[in-house]
Design a protein around this motif. Structure first.
Motif, PDB file in Angstrom:
ATOM      1  N   LEU A 163      46.810  31.934   0.427  1.00 51.11           N
ATOM      2  CA  LEU A 163      45.740  31.004   0.083  1.00 51.11           C
ATOM      3  C   LEU A 163      46.193  29.602   0.446  1.00 51.11           C
ATOM      4  CD1 LEU A 163      43.047  30.439  -1.552  1.00 51.11           C
ATOM      5  CD2 LEU A 163      44.553  30.003  -3.487  1.00 51.11           C
ATOM      6  N   ARG A 164      45.418  28.913   1.247  1.00 50.98           N
ATOM      7  CA  ARG A 164      45.770  27.532   1.573  1.00 50.98           C
ATOM      8  C   ARG A 164      45.763  26.682   0.306  1.00 50.98           C
ATOM      9  NH1 ARG A 164      41.716  25.003   5.454  1.00 50.98           N
ATOM     10  NH2 ARG A 164      40.273  26.318   4.285  1.00 50.98           N
ATOM     11  N   PRO A 165      46.675  25.724   0.189  1.00 47.83           N
ATOM     12  CA  PRO A 165      46.616  24.829  -0.971  1.00 47.83           C
ATOM     13  C   PRO A 165      45.279  24.096  -1.004  1.00 47.83           C
ATOM     14  CG  PRO A 165      48.683  24.544   0.218  1.00 47.83           C
ATOM     15  CD  PRO A 165      47.820  25.417   1.073  1.00 47.83           C
ATOM     16  N   VAL A 166      44.765  23.909  -2.182  1.00 46.17           N
ATOM     17  CA  VAL A 166      43.483  23.236  -2.337  1.00 46.17           C
ATOM     18  C   VAL A 166      43.601  21.783  -1.901  1.00 46.17           C
ATOM     19  CG1 VAL A 166      41.899  22.316  -4.079  1.00 46.17           C
ATOM     20  CG2 VAL A 166      42.586  24.726  -4.162  1.00 46.17           C
ATOM     21  N   ARG A 167      42.629  21.352  -1.112  1.00 47.19           N
ATOM     22  CA  ARG A 167      42.390  19.943  -0.835  1.00 47.19           C
ATOM     23  C   ARG A 167      40.925  19.736  -1.189  1.00 47.19           C
ATOM     24  NH1 ARG A 167      47.007  20.366  -0.864  1.00 47.19           N
ATOM     25  NH2 ARG A 167      48.555  19.857   0.730  1.00 47.19           N
ATOM     26  N   GLY A 168      40.672  19.361  -2.430  1.00 49.84           N
ATOM     27  CA  GLY A 168      39.310  19.431  -2.925  1.00 49.84           C
ATOM     28  C   GLY A 168      38.799  18.157  -3.564  1.00 49.84           C
ATOM     29  N   VAL A 169      37.535  18.217  -3.942  1.00 49.74           N
ATOM     30  CA  VAL A 169      36.886  17.114  -4.636  1.00 49.74           C
ATOM     31  C   VAL A 169      36.152  17.648  -5.853  1.00 49.74           C
ATOM     32  CG1 VAL A 169      36.604  15.472  -2.745  1.00 49.74           C
ATOM     33  CG2 VAL A 169      34.949  17.311  -3.021  1.00 49.74           C
ATOM     34  N   ASN A 170      36.075  16.813  -6.875  1.00 50.80           N
ATOM     35  CA  ASN A 170      35.295  17.125  -8.065  1.00 50.80           C
ATOM     36  C   ASN A 170      33.830  16.762  -7.851  1.00 50.80           C
ATOM     37  OD1 ASN A 170      36.939  17.867 -10.741  1.00 50.80           O
ATOM     38  ND2 ASN A 170      38.236  16.554  -9.452  1.00 50.80           N
ATOM     39  N   LEU A 171      32.954  17.563  -8.420  1.00 49.17           N
ATOM     40  CA  LEU A 171      31.521  17.282  -8.399  1.00 49.17           C
ATOM     41  C   LEU A 171      31.098  16.765  -9.770  1.00 49.17           C
ATOM     42  CD1 LEU A 171      30.222  20.369  -6.373  1.00 49.17           C
ATOM     43  CD2 LEU A 171      31.086  18.172  -5.544  1.00 49.17           C
ATOM     44  N   GLY A 172      31.890  15.831 -10.295  1.00 46.19           N
ATOM     45  CA  GLY A 172      31.627  15.287 -11.620  1.00 46.19           C
ATOM     46  C   GLY A 172      30.316  14.517 -11.675  1.00 46.19           C
ATOM     47  N   GLY A 173      29.698  14.520 -12.860  1.00 40.09           N
ATOM     48  CA  GLY A 173      28.469  13.787 -13.082  1.00 40.09           C
ATOM     49  C   GLY A 173      27.208  14.570 -12.805  1.00 40.09           C
ATOM     50  N   TRP A 174      27.326  15.687 -12.114  1.00 37.62           N
ATOM     51  CA  TRP A 174      26.130  16.446 -11.753  1.00 37.62           C
ATOM     52  C   TRP A 174      25.522  17.127 -12.980  1.00 37.62           C
ATOM     53  CZ3 TRP A 174      26.106  21.433  -8.272  1.00 37.62           C
ATOM     54  CH2 TRP A 174      24.801  21.717  -7.863  1.00 37.62           C
ATOM     55  N   PHE A 175      26.307  17.863 -13.711  1.00 42.13           N
ATOM     56  CA  PHE A 175      25.816  18.552 -14.905  1.00 42.13           C
ATOM     57  C   PHE A 175      26.083  17.756 -16.181  1.00 42.13           C
ATOM     58  CE2 PHE A 175      25.957  21.903 -11.810  1.00 42.13           C
ATOM     59  CZ  PHE A 175      24.918  22.757 -12.167  1.00 42.13           C
ATOM     60  N   ILE A 176      27.103  16.890 -16.146  1.00 44.76           N
ATOM     61  CA  ILE A 176      27.449  16.096 -17.328  1.00 44.76           C
ATOM     62  C   ILE A 176      27.539  14.631 -16.900  1.00 44.76           C
ATOM     63  CG2 ILE A 176      29.019  15.826 -19.279  1.00 44.76           C
ATOM     64  CD1 ILE A 176      30.087  18.619 -18.753  1.00 44.76           C
ATOM     65  N   PRO A 177      26.442  13.883 -17.011  1.00 44.31           N
ATOM     66  CA  PRO A 177      26.472  12.473 -16.603  1.00 44.31           C
ATOM     67  C   PRO A 177      27.430  11.667 -17.476  1.00 44.31           C
ATOM     68  CG  PRO A 177      24.209  13.272 -16.816  1.00 44.31           C
ATOM     69  CD  PRO A 177      25.089  14.318 -17.424  1.00 44.31           C
ATOM     70  N   GLU A 178      28.211  10.811 -16.813  1.00 45.44           N
ATOM     71  CA  GLU A 178      29.108   9.891 -17.511  1.00 45.44           C
ATOM     72  C   GLU A 178      28.615   8.468 -17.258  1.00 45.44           C
ATOM     73  OE1 GLU A 178      33.289  10.618 -16.800  1.00 45.44           O
ATOM     74  OE2 GLU A 178      32.859  12.705 -16.273  1.00 45.44           O
ATOM     75  N   VAL A 179      28.634   7.650 -18.293  1.00 48.69           N
ATOM     76  CA  VAL A 179      27.965   6.361 -18.212  1.00 48.69           C
ATOM     77  C   VAL A 179      28.577   5.453 -17.155  1.00 48.69           C
ATOM     78  CG1 VAL A 179      29.349   5.323 -20.074  1.00 48.69           C
ATOM     79  CG2 VAL A 179      27.053   4.448 -19.585  1.00 48.69           C
ATOM     80  N   TRP A 180      29.885   5.484 -16.940  1.00 49.76           N
ATOM     81  CA  TRP A 180      30.482   4.597 -15.946  1.00 49.76           C
ATOM     82  C   TRP A 180      30.131   5.017 -14.522  1.00 49.76           C
ATOM     83  CZ3 TRP A 180      34.129   5.880 -12.174  1.00 49.76           C
ATOM     84  CH2 TRP A 180      34.692   7.167 -12.280  1.00 49.76           C
ATOM     85  N   MET A 181      29.896   6.322 -14.335  1.00 48.55           N
ATOM     86  CA  MET A 181      29.534   6.829 -13.013  1.00 48.55           C
ATOM     87  C   MET A 181      28.040   6.774 -12.758  1.00 48.55           C
ATOM     88  SD  MET A 181      31.939  10.225 -13.095  1.00 48.55           S
ATOM     89  CE  MET A 181      31.122  10.953 -11.677  1.00 48.55           C
ATOM     90  N   LEU A 182      27.256   6.950 -13.817  1.00 48.56           N
ATOM     91  CA  LEU A 182      25.799   7.049 -13.697  1.00 48.56           C
ATOM     92  C   LEU A 182      25.113   6.194 -14.756  1.00 48.56           C
ATOM     93  CD1 LEU A 182      26.031  10.835 -13.179  1.00 48.56           C
ATOM     94  CD2 LEU A 182      24.573   9.458 -11.690  1.00 48.56           C
ATOM     95  N   PRO A 183      25.325   4.886 -14.751  1.00 47.26           N
ATOM     96  CA  PRO A 183      24.679   4.062 -15.777  1.00 47.26           C
ATOM     97  C   PRO A 183      23.165   4.125 -15.710  1.00 47.26           C
ATOM     98  CG  PRO A 183      25.657   2.701 -14.061  1.00 47.26           C
ATOM     99  CD  PRO A 183      26.154   4.078 -13.832  1.00 47.26           C
ATOM    100  N   GLY A 184      22.615   4.358 -14.507  1.00 50.18           N
ATOM    101  CA  GLY A 184      21.168   4.454 -14.391  1.00 50.18           C
ATOM    102  C   GLY A 184      20.570   5.604 -15.179  1.00 50.18           C
ATOM    103  N   PHE A 185      21.357   6.660 -15.366  1.00 50.20           N
ATOM    104  CA  PHE A 185      20.870   7.805 -16.142  1.00 50.20           C
ATOM    105  C   PHE A 185      20.575   7.388 -17.575  1.00 50.20           C
ATOM    106  CE2 PHE A 185      21.377  11.594 -18.761  1.00 50.20           C
ATOM    107  CZ  PHE A 185      20.686  12.555 -18.041  1.00 50.20           C
ATOM    108  N   PHE A 186      21.319   6.401 -18.076  1.00 50.76           N
ATOM    109  CA  PHE A 186      21.181   5.976 -19.478  1.00 50.76           C
ATOM    110  C   PHE A 186      20.410   4.658 -19.611  1.00 50.76           C
ATOM    111  CE2 PHE A 186      25.022   8.573 -19.134  1.00 50.76           C
ATOM    112  CZ  PHE A 186      24.791   9.522 -20.118  1.00 50.76           C
ATOM    113  N   ARG A 187      19.721   4.236 -18.557  1.00 53.25           N
ATOM    114  CA  ARG A 187      19.010   2.961 -18.584  1.00 53.25           C
ATOM    115  C   ARG A 187      18.019   2.910 -19.738  1.00 53.25           C
ATOM    116  NH1 ARG A 187      17.057   6.255 -14.743  1.00 53.25           N
ATOM    117  NH2 ARG A 187      14.784   6.607 -14.639  1.00 53.25           N
TER     118      ARG A 187
END
Length: 517
Positions: A163-187
């Motif tokens: 298995l190749r070592p992971v070189r990945g990215v998180n898909l944060g904020g999609w299912f669980i919005p965080e205010v610093w990443m998505l302040p518009g969601f909490f406008r």
């Protein structure tokens, strides 16, 4: 020389972590003659570890033992293990112990350099037998020859998949919005920096449902998955809440209808598979909140440790495993994101018990190569896991660390100190990789608010994280960047160094994959 055949009731487990290969067997009879004089029967762990060609050349046909020295006076404790490190070779459908040539060792090491390997049981009809191994006495280590004799039952044989070592990215904020990443969601909510999904639901469910429907629909498209693959990433870490996997008995979150969430998770797996990406499905928000922070879905006093919430989390794990355990894109499951310090310190035994139960659920419903990932956030507790979730009872278990250098007190550091910190992570990973394979499940290209070090810091991290045999995931694929982000927080979010999509789209942007070519 002592000899024995492997017990058919105790399958051999093969696991590769970069240049470390473990072959483990337990038998009521000793598989070795102890050079220190004890022939007591005890379970035995055999460790086969390839070395570099130069080491092999200097050591001869059998590599020198680099393992921790056994106790000179070992007691016949049934829980004891004996470590013996020997070279080995592979065939396409079986593994075989033999005295390899230098060219074979070189070829093996080149293959192992491609990444971490996972074991899986072979079809007995294709398995064959474990070939006999015997080696000359090694006077320099006072070790006698060890022989594993044929025949070994074919159902005890396991295959190796690289298995190749992971070189990945998180898909944060999609299912669980965080205010610093998505302040518009909490406008217009007046919740400020204390905002979280459960608080918005409590304030106005209709608004929360509408915004969550739009967030799930619009935040990612197939183009995002295509871009990740095009840029060179090979995996995504998908953070979800328990309410996205089972019907929430507390009614705290949105969407309230779990089938909506499941449809988008299904779609994410399909898109990942289509574009050659694997998926680590991460339980980011647990019942009662495991840390009381907005990224668990609810800013609240943590209440995860109650028996009801622990059991509800296990129900969630089972739902995850049943639905996604055999998906072709599945890399594995992360059982609990960032448990609070109080859990690590005062409730460690509860965490261990939960992980053990969750592990058995995963293994029952998933393909055997699926990683089971647990997260320890605090360095001071890393050693507390040295005896937990270990092979051979628990296999393909990975320890997840989150390594950041942006928060206090690091944000005030000098440029050179940031780089030194990143380089030091390499030694830390080496130190604890003897316990479990290490994955850096979250890190950032940002060095805080006082100074941004830039590409040299990113390169230092990338080099250090090569020591993490399971790889890494950057936080985060994207950050909200529009005027919609102003709200009552009074700013347009521009955490530039956190936004992987934006950075890698700029001619002079930060590139975490630069050194990978």
């Amino acid at each position: 020389a002592a000899s024995a055949s492997a017990s058919p009731s105790e399958p051999l487990l093969l696991k590769v972590c970069k240049r470390n290969v473990w072959l483990q067997a337990q038998s009521p009879q000793p598989l070795y003659t102890d050079p220190y004089g004890s022939d007591a029967a005890m379970p035995v762990r055999l460790t086969i570890r390839p070395f570099s060609p130069s080491q092999m050349a200097s050591a001869g046909a059998v590599s020198r033992d680099r393992s921790p020295r056994p106790n000179p006076n070992p007691s016949p404790n049934p829980g004891s293990s004996y470590w013996s490190w020997l070279p080995f070779s592979l065939t396409p459908h079986t593994f075989a112990l033999s005295l390899p040539s230098r060219s074979q060792v070189s070829a093996l090491l080149a293959k192992l350099d491609e990444g971490v390997g996972l074991w899986s049981r072979l079809d007995p009809a294709r398995a064959g037998h474990l070939r006999s191994f015997s080696g000359p006495h090694d006077p320099s280590e006072d070790r006698r020859a060890l022989t594993l004799q044929e025949p070994v039952p074919s159902d005890a044989l396991l295959a190796l998949r690289t298995l190749r070592p992971v070189r990945g990215v998180n898909l944060g904020g999609w299912f669980i919005p965080e205010v610093w990443m998505l302040p518009g969601f909490f406008r217009d909510s007046k919740l400020g920096w204390a905002a979280s999904l459960c608080r918005l639901v409590k304030q106005n469910r209709t608004v929360a449902e509408e915004r969550m429907a739009g967030q799930l629909r619009d935040w990612l498209s197939e183009g995002d998955f295509a871009d990740m693959a095009r840029l060179g990433f090979n995996s995504v870490r998908l953070p979800v809440g328990y309410w996205n996997l089972i019907q929430d008995p507390y009614g705290l979150f949105a969407p309230q209808d779990v089938s909506v969430s499941l449809g988008y998770i299904d779609w994410a797996f399909a898109m990942a598979d289509k574009h050659g990406l694997s998926v680590l499905l991460d339980l980011h928000g647990a019942p009662g909140s495991q840390n009381g922070i907005d990224h668990s879905g609810c800013s609240m006093e943590p209440a995860w440790s109650s028996p009801r919430n622990v059991n509800l989390t296990l129900v969630t794990i089972e739902a995850m495993a049943r639905r996604y355990g055999r998906k072709p894109a599945l890399l594995g499951f992360e059982l609990l994101n960032e448990p609070a310090r109080a859990l690590s310190e005062a409730n460690h035994s509860l965490l261990v018990s939960f992980y053990e139960r969750a592990y058995r659920i995963i293994r029952r419903h998933s393909h055997p190569e699926a990683l089971v990932v647990f997260n320890e956030l605090y360095e001071r507790y890393f050693t507390w896991w040295r005896d937990a979730l270990r092979e051979p009872a628990y296999y393909n278990v990975v320890m997840d660390w989150h390594l950041y250098n942006w928060q206090a007190p690091y944000t005030e550091e000098s440029r050179s100190r940031h780089i030194t910190d990143a380089m030091a992570w390499s030694g830390l990973i080496d130190m604890y990789s003897v316990q479990h394979p290490i994955m850096v499940g979250e890190w950032s290209m940002s060095t805080g608010t006082s100074m941004q070090v830039g590409q040299v810091f990113v390169d230092a991290c990338a080099v250090a994280f090569r020591r993490a045999s399971a790889g890494w995931y950057l936080w985060n694929w994207k950050i909200q960047r529009t005027e919609e982000g102003k709200g009552e927080l009074g700013l347009t979010v521009r955490y530039d160094q956190w936004d992987v999509q934006q950075q890698m789209g700029l001619a002079d942007g930060l590139n975490p994959l630069r050194l990978d070519g």
